[in-house]
Write an enzyme that holds these catalytic residues in place. Structure first.
Site, PDB file in Angstrom:
ATOM      1  N   ARG A  46      62.548  31.054  28.514  1.00 54.89           N
ATOM      2  CA  ARG A  46      63.843  31.197  29.209  1.00 54.89           C
ATOM      3  C   ARG A  46      63.610  31.287  30.711  1.00 54.89           C
ATOM      4  O   ARG A  46      64.319  30.656  31.520  1.00 54.89           O
ATOM      5  CB  ARG A  46      64.588  32.441  28.693  1.00 54.89           C
ATOM      6  CG  ARG A  46      64.987  32.327  27.225  1.00 54.89           C
ATOM      7  CD  ARG A  46      65.918  33.443  26.783  1.00 54.89           C
ATOM      8  NE  ARG A  46      65.296  34.753  26.685  1.00 54.89           N
ATOM      9  CZ  ARG A  46      64.666  35.238  25.617  1.00 54.89           C
ATOM     10  NH1 ARG A  46      64.577  34.502  24.507  1.00 54.89           N
ATOM     11  NH2 ARG A  46      64.144  36.454  25.619  1.00 54.89           N
ATOM     12  N   LYS A 138      80.349  38.249  37.038  1.00 57.00           N
ATOM     13  CA  LYS A 138      81.195  37.439  36.151  1.00 57.00           C
ATOM     14  C   LYS A 138      81.502  38.181  34.865  1.00 57.00           C
ATOM     15  O   LYS A 138      80.660  38.899  34.326  1.00 57.00           O
ATOM     16  CB  LYS A 138      80.479  36.135  35.805  1.00 57.00           C
ATOM     17  CG  LYS A 138      81.358  35.173  35.008  1.00 57.00           C
ATOM     18  CD  LYS A 138      80.597  33.983  34.491  1.00 57.00           C
ATOM     19  CE  LYS A 138      80.311  34.146  33.021  1.00 57.00           C
ATOM     20  NZ  LYS A 138      79.719  32.956  32.394  1.00 57.00           N
ATOM     21  N   LYS A 221      87.717  31.793  37.414  1.00 57.85           N
ATOM     22  CA  LYS A 221      86.999  30.697  36.753  1.00 57.85           C
ATOM     23  C   LYS A 221      87.731  30.388  35.471  1.00 57.85           C
ATOM     24  O   LYS A 221      87.925  31.273  34.628  1.00 57.85           O
ATOM     25  CB  LYS A 221      85.567  31.139  36.473  1.00 57.85           C
ATOM     26  CG  LYS A 221      84.769  30.191  35.600  1.00 57.85           C
ATOM     27  CD  LYS A 221      83.298  30.523  35.680  1.00 57.85           C
ATOM     28  CE  LYS A 221      82.484  29.657  34.739  1.00 57.85           C
ATOM     29  NZ  LYS A 221      81.050  29.797  34.964  1.00 57.85           N
TER      30      LYS A 221
HETATM   31  P1  13P Z   1      80.082  25.872  30.687  1.00 58.08           P
HETATM   32  O1  13P Z   1      80.162  25.146  32.013  1.00 58.08           O
HETATM   33  O2  13P Z   1      78.949  25.403  29.830  1.00 58.08           O
HETATM   34  O3  13P Z   1      81.391  25.914  29.988  1.00 58.08           O
HETATM   35  O4  13P Z   1      79.713  27.373  31.000  1.00 58.08           O
HETATM   36  C1  13P Z   1      80.371  28.047  31.984  1.00 58.08           C
HETATM   37  C2  13P Z   1      80.226  29.485  31.757  1.00 58.08           C
HETATM   38  O5  13P Z   1      79.843  30.204  32.640  1.00 58.08           O
HETATM   39  C3  13P Z   1      80.582  30.039  30.430  1.00 58.08           C
HETATM   40  O6  13P Z   1      80.682  31.428  30.533  1.00 58.08           O
END
Ligand code: 13P
Length: 340
Positions: A46, A138, A221
């Site tokens: 990872r 986030k 987002k």
């Molecule tokens: P994706 O762009 O793969 O949808 O992922 C964005 C993300 O941060 C999901 O939590």
């Protein structure tokens, strides 16, 4: 007026048309992604893949922020520099995913509905992450879409948790990204996507107002408004742009620092074409950008496939996809050279 730290960081991340790389997959999700390309998921694999991305030349031209996972923010590069410090030295703002994942919503009439956990102890965790170098954060809420869902209960529970998280982030001086994601892999129409996305964002901004979250220091987002991936008809980029912007204008106040899109399982090409079309819409009230995980990383991970010999080619693929996504973010995809 001097902007608050969260507002200044939000502007710094999105300056000059830059976007965000979401490299914050939980260990469970990262394990699925690695196993899909035949790589055993270990702490080292990872770290290896993430370091490969973070060392790719030029990315600071297109990425203003990278979201890290708890494991990664505690790791160092091969030459012993903490991951967050490595990014900061490149001029990229390090961020941290702080939610505890989406869990089944108790007593929900339909078993698919979820609520994101992770508020307990969050003030102390923010203090620690700030010491580890994080400047933004986030929290993702998963909103399943069906004929009868999401329920008001699911929308409000998730909106409330996101607002509580956002307030704690700002209290700690970090910029919160609130990420409500309406899941698009169903058979639903684009009308249904639009309805759910609008209800979801409206519920969110009510709760953000109740919790006194500073909109100038907030990034939203969310998903684009697209047709369910298994639906019979698929809207093209112009329709996606029109529907997405209509919903956002109705629900996201102009004071919000930025709207960043997730890729949500779209192909790399769809994710760039749709972003390009959105970016070409005139007079958007907020800065719009990208915060992709899969649509930036997928090809690079397939090429790497766990082999050191493939690192250079994987970095070329990551470089190309990041450059094209940034071009789409300026509405200049058509003019961008497609090679690496
Ligand atoms: P994706 O762009 O793969 O949808 O992922 C964005 C993300 O941060 C999901 O939590």
């Amino acid at each position: 007026m001097t902007p608050s730290a969260p507002a200044a960081t939000a502007r710094e991340i999105l300056a000059d048309g830059k976007g965000i790389l979401a490299a914050d997959e939980s260990t469970g999700t990262m394990t699925k992604r690695l196993e899909a390309v035949g790589v055993e998921s270990t702490e080292q694999t990872r770290r290896r893949f993430r370091e490969l991305m973070f060392r790719t030349p030029d990315i600071e031209r297109w990425l203003g922020g990278v979201i890290l996972y708890d494991e990664t923010i505690r790791q160092s590069t091969d030459d012993g520099v903490a991951m967050a410090e490595h990014l900061a030295r490149r001029g990229i703002v390090p961020g941290i995913k702080v939610d505890g994942g989406a869990k089944p919503l108790a007593l929900a009439p339909q078993e698919d509905e979820k609520v994101t956990e992770g508020l307990d102890g969050l003030r102390e965790r923010f203090a620690e992450y700030r010491d580890l170098g994080a400047r933004f954060a986030k929290w993702r809420a998963v909103i399943e879409v069906g004929d009868d869902i999401p329920s008001t209960a699911a929308l409000e529970a998730n909106a409330h948790a996101m607002a509580r998280y956002a307030a704690l982030a700002q209290e700690a001086g970090l910029t919160p990204i609130v990420e409500p994601e309406a899941i698009m892999d169903g058979t639903h129409s684009i009308d249904r996507s639009a309805r759910v996305t609008e209800d979801m964002l409206r519920a969110l901004f009510v709760q953000l107002a109740h919790q006194r979250v500073e909109l100038e220091g907030l990034l939203v987002k969310t998903n684009m408004v697209v047709s369910g991936y298994r639906g019979q008809t698929q809207a093209g980029p112009d329709e996606v742009a029109e529907r997405t912007v209509t919903v956002l204008r109705r629900t996201v106040p102009a004071a919000v620092a930025g709207v960043v899109f997730l890729s949500g399982g779209q192909t790399d090409e769809q994710a760039t074409a749709n972003l390009d079309a959105i970016s070409r819409v005139d007079e958007l009230p907020w800065t719009v950008s990208f915060s992709y995980a899969r649509a930036l990383q997928g090809e690079a991970m397939r090429i790497w496939a766990g082999k050191e010999n493939n690192v250079g080619d994987a970095q070329d693929a990551f470089h190309r996809r990041t450059r094209l996504t940034a071009a789409a973010n300026r509405g200049e995809l058509a003019a961008a050279p497609s090679g690496s």
